[in-house]
Write a protein that holds these residues in place. Structure first.
Motif, mmCIF file in Angstrom:
data_model
loop_
_atom_site.group_PDB
_atom_site.id
_atom_site.type_symbol
_atom_site.label_atom_id
_atom_site.label_comp_id
_atom_site.label_asym_id
_atom_site.label_seq_id
_atom_site.Cartn_x
_atom_site.Cartn_y
_atom_site.Cartn_z
ATOM 1 N N UNK A 26 -68.249 46.079 -39.259
ATOM 2 C CA UNK A 26 -69.330 45.390 -39.953
ATOM 3 C C UNK A 26 -70.600 46.229 -40.084
ATOM 4 N N UNK A 27 -70.649 47.372 -39.435
ATOM 5 C CA UNK A 27 -71.840 48.225 -39.500
ATOM 6 C C UNK A 27 -71.418 49.631 -39.918
ATOM 7 N N UNK A 28 -72.227 50.236 -40.768
ATOM 8 C CA UNK A 28 -71.998 51.612 -41.195
ATOM 9 C C UNK A 28 -73.214 52.419 -40.769
ATOM 10 N N UNK A 29 -73.008 53.431 -39.931
ATOM 11 C CA UNK A 29 -74.100 54.247 -39.403
ATOM 12 C C UNK A 29 -73.851 55.689 -39.828
ATOM 13 N N UNK A 62 -70.302 52.349 -33.967
ATOM 14 C CA UNK A 62 -69.602 53.071 -35.051
ATOM 15 C C UNK A 62 -68.151 52.626 -35.170
ATOM 16 N N UNK A 63 -67.584 52.093 -34.108
ATOM 17 C CA UNK A 63 -66.207 51.587 -34.152
ATOM 18 C C UNK A 63 -66.114 50.230 -34.830
ATOM 19 N N UNK A 64 -67.226 49.525 -34.960
ATOM 20 C CA UNK A 64 -67.240 48.186 -35.558
ATOM 21 C C UNK A 64 -67.192 48.290 -37.068
ATOM 22 N N UNK A 93 -74.397 53.196 -27.087
ATOM 23 C CA UNK A 93 -74.649 52.235 -28.164
ATOM 24 C C UNK A 93 -74.073 52.709 -29.503
ATOM 25 N N UNK A 94 -74.394 53.935 -29.915
ATOM 26 C CA UNK A 94 -73.920 54.407 -31.214
ATOM 27 C C UNK A 94 -72.393 54.544 -31.291
#
Length: 149
Positions: free
Chosen positions: A87-90, A83-85, A78-79
């Motif tokens: 639109x999301x910053x993790x 993380x490759x997307x 999942x992570x």
């Protein structure tokens, strides 16, 4: 007494999980986690502010527990996929120097909407059919890659 008509437009339309899985490029574990992230993002009254962004933070094990994922699914599937997307910053950060690191998540809703694959293309991709411009995904995510063979 009037009969109910079950051929309405609401039947068969994609739900929240299906939409989240679409955003996560079809990966189930990443889609489940993204669905929980969106829930927390939309209903959290106390977002954290750092680096010019809003964040929602919890431990990695708490994110996994909320999403119904094992720690291994969270860490290995999942992570990395999310993380490759764009639109999301993790990130892993601390609230203060003495506290343990938490998993901080920031979501850009405009980029999220822009990243949706149209449903007329998404259905054939999920069924394993070739669509022009899309690479075929492996049905078994833990299998060896073609390069390793």
């Amino acid at each position: 007494m009037q009969k109910k008509n079950f051929s309405g437009k609401d039947w068969g339309s994609p739900g929240a999980f299906a939409i989240s899985r679409n955003h996560a490029d079809g990966d189930i574990a990443a889609g489940i986690l993204l669905c929980r992230i969106q829930y927390r993002w939309n209903f959290s009254k106390r977002k954290l502010h750092r680096h010019g962004k809003e964040w929602v933070a919890m431990s990695r094990s708490n994110w996994a527990r909320e999403a119904g994922l094992t720690d291994a699914e969270m860490k290995n599937r999942a992570l990395p996929r999310l993380r490759k997307c764009e639109f999301v910053d993790i990130r892993q950060m601390r609230l203060s120097p003495r506290e343990p690191k938490l998993l901080w998540v920031s979501l850009d809703l405009d980029l999220l909407k822009a990243n949706t694959t149209p449903w007329d293309m998404y259905d054939p991709i999920m069924k394993g059919m070739k669509v022009i411009g899309q690479e075929k995904k492996s049905a078994y995510p833990y299998g060896k890659s073609d390069e390793a063979k």
